[in-house]
Design a protein around this motif. Structure first.
Motif, short mmCIF file in Angstrom:
data_model
loop_
_atom_site.label_atom_id
_atom_site.label_comp_id
_atom_site.label_asym_id
_atom_site.label_seq_id
_atom_site.Cartn_x
_atom_site.Cartn_y
_atom_site.Cartn_z
N LYS A 121 0.86 -1.19 0.00
CA LYS A 121 0.00 0.00 0.00
C LYS A 121 0.89 1.23 0.00
N SER A 122 0.77 2.00 -1.06
CA SER A 122 1.53 3.24 -1.16
C SER A 122 0.64 4.42 -0.81
N GLY A 123 1.25 5.58 -0.70
CA GLY A 123 0.50 6.79 -0.40
C GLY A 123 1.30 8.01 -0.75
N ASP A 124 0.62 9.04 -1.25
CA ASP A 124 1.33 10.26 -1.58
C ASP A 124 0.40 11.47 -1.56
N VAL A 125 0.94 12.57 -1.13
CA VAL A 125 0.37 13.91 -1.26
C VAL A 125 1.57 14.81 -1.54
N PRO A 126 1.37 16.09 -1.89
CA PRO A 126 2.53 16.93 -2.17
C PRO A 126 3.57 16.91 -1.05
N GLY A 127 4.78 16.52 -1.40
CA GLY A 127 5.88 16.47 -0.43
C GLY A 127 5.96 15.20 0.36
N ILE A 128 5.04 14.26 0.13
CA ILE A 128 5.01 12.99 0.87
C ILE A 128 4.92 11.83 -0.12
N GLU A 129 5.80 10.85 0.03
CA GLU A 129 5.75 9.60 -0.73
C GLU A 129 6.11 8.46 0.22
N HIS A 130 5.20 7.48 0.37
CA HIS A 130 5.43 6.32 1.25
C HIS A 130 5.07 5.04 0.52
#
Length: 281
Positions: free
Chosen positions: A230-239
């Protein structure tokens, strides 16, 4: 564009602009094999949806969806209550403000308003293609307390989901969603091993994670290695967080980043995953 501009740290509501990379790698027992700042807390982005999946499964096991279990149907919608519905000083209901997701955050394949989808289908939408609408429908059915309980059962003390995805009223009220790399590996390990659910549901959740359409870690694994993530991202965040392999050879890896442009953050995740493959086996 100047080179220094291209590499400037990304500042956003979720990122303070200070570049940061954290990771945790464990074996099948949860023993830490490698880590870096694994308890540093980040905005969770979509990785917090793992707790919604677990809360849904636990609710099904407790009979909270009736005899249909994960087959119970919920109404699909694109508009959600903003914050919480309250009552006026005279006891009358307060007219609730509502919100819809920003265009970039919408799931183009989500069913139309008024259509029905099973809990299982909504979970798949939420995990596989990271549908925010599916997440919010499930969040409203389950409640924040049930999701918090799910994280607690995994031992994820730094992880919380206090609000719906994209809820501007909750954001203004200071509610947030957070996690860390150490928590993410603990959550995924609990999900796929059956540590907190029955074996049938653990197998089902492994299958859901294996259907991931937005891989980061999985993109650099050798062909034929089983994985789910499970990935996740918003501006400035990448996991990203993943299980890698089967049985006693299975490993769990989470990589969290902050302050990078999207492709830079994804490349960091791929680079960490690639470098740790010799440890992962």
């Amino acid at each position: 564009m100047r080179e220094e501009d291209a590499m400037a740290p990304v500042t956003s509501w979720a990122s303070d602009g200070i570049p940061s990379v954290s990771y945790a790698l464990t074996d099948h027992t949860g023993r830490v094999l490698a880590s870096r700042a694994s308890h540093t807390v980040y905005y969770s982005a979509s990785t917090v949806k793992l707790g919604v999946m677990l809360a849904a499964v636990l609710a099904a096991e407790r009979g909270e969806f009736g005899g249909a279990g994960l087959g119970a149907e919920l109404e699909c919608r694109h508009e959600f209550v903003c914050g919480e519905v309250g009552r006026g000083h005279d006891g009358d209901d307060v007219v609730a403000e509502t919100f819809v997701l920003d265009p970039d955050d919408r799931d183009a394949a989500f069913p139309p308003d008024g259509a029905s989808a099973s809990v299982a289908e909504l979970v798949r939408m939420m995990i596989v293609r990271s549908s925010n609408e599916a997440t919010n429908v499930l969040f409203d059915r389950l409640g924040a307390a049930r999701i918090a309980e799910a994280f607690a059962l995994c031992g994820a003390a730094s992880t919380r989901m206090e609000r719906r995805i994209g809820d501007p009223c909750a954001v203004r009220a200071g509610l947030t969603n957070e996690t860390c790399a150490a928590d993410l590996v603990a959550i995924v390990r609990a999900l796929v091993t059956g540590a907190v659910t029955n074996a049938e549901h653990a197998e089902w959740m492994r299958g859901v994670l294996a259907g991931q359409e937005h891989p980061r870690i999985g993109a650099v694994l050798p062909s034929g290695v089983p994985w789910g993530s499970k990935s996740g991202d918003v501006p400035g965040i990448e996991h990203d967080v993943a299980f890698i392999g089967d049985g006693d050879a299975r490993r769990y890896l989470a990589v969290c980043t902050r302050g990078f442009e999207p492709e830079q953050g994804r490349e960091v995740i791929r680079a960490v995953a690639g470098a740790l493959q010799t440890v992962a086996g």
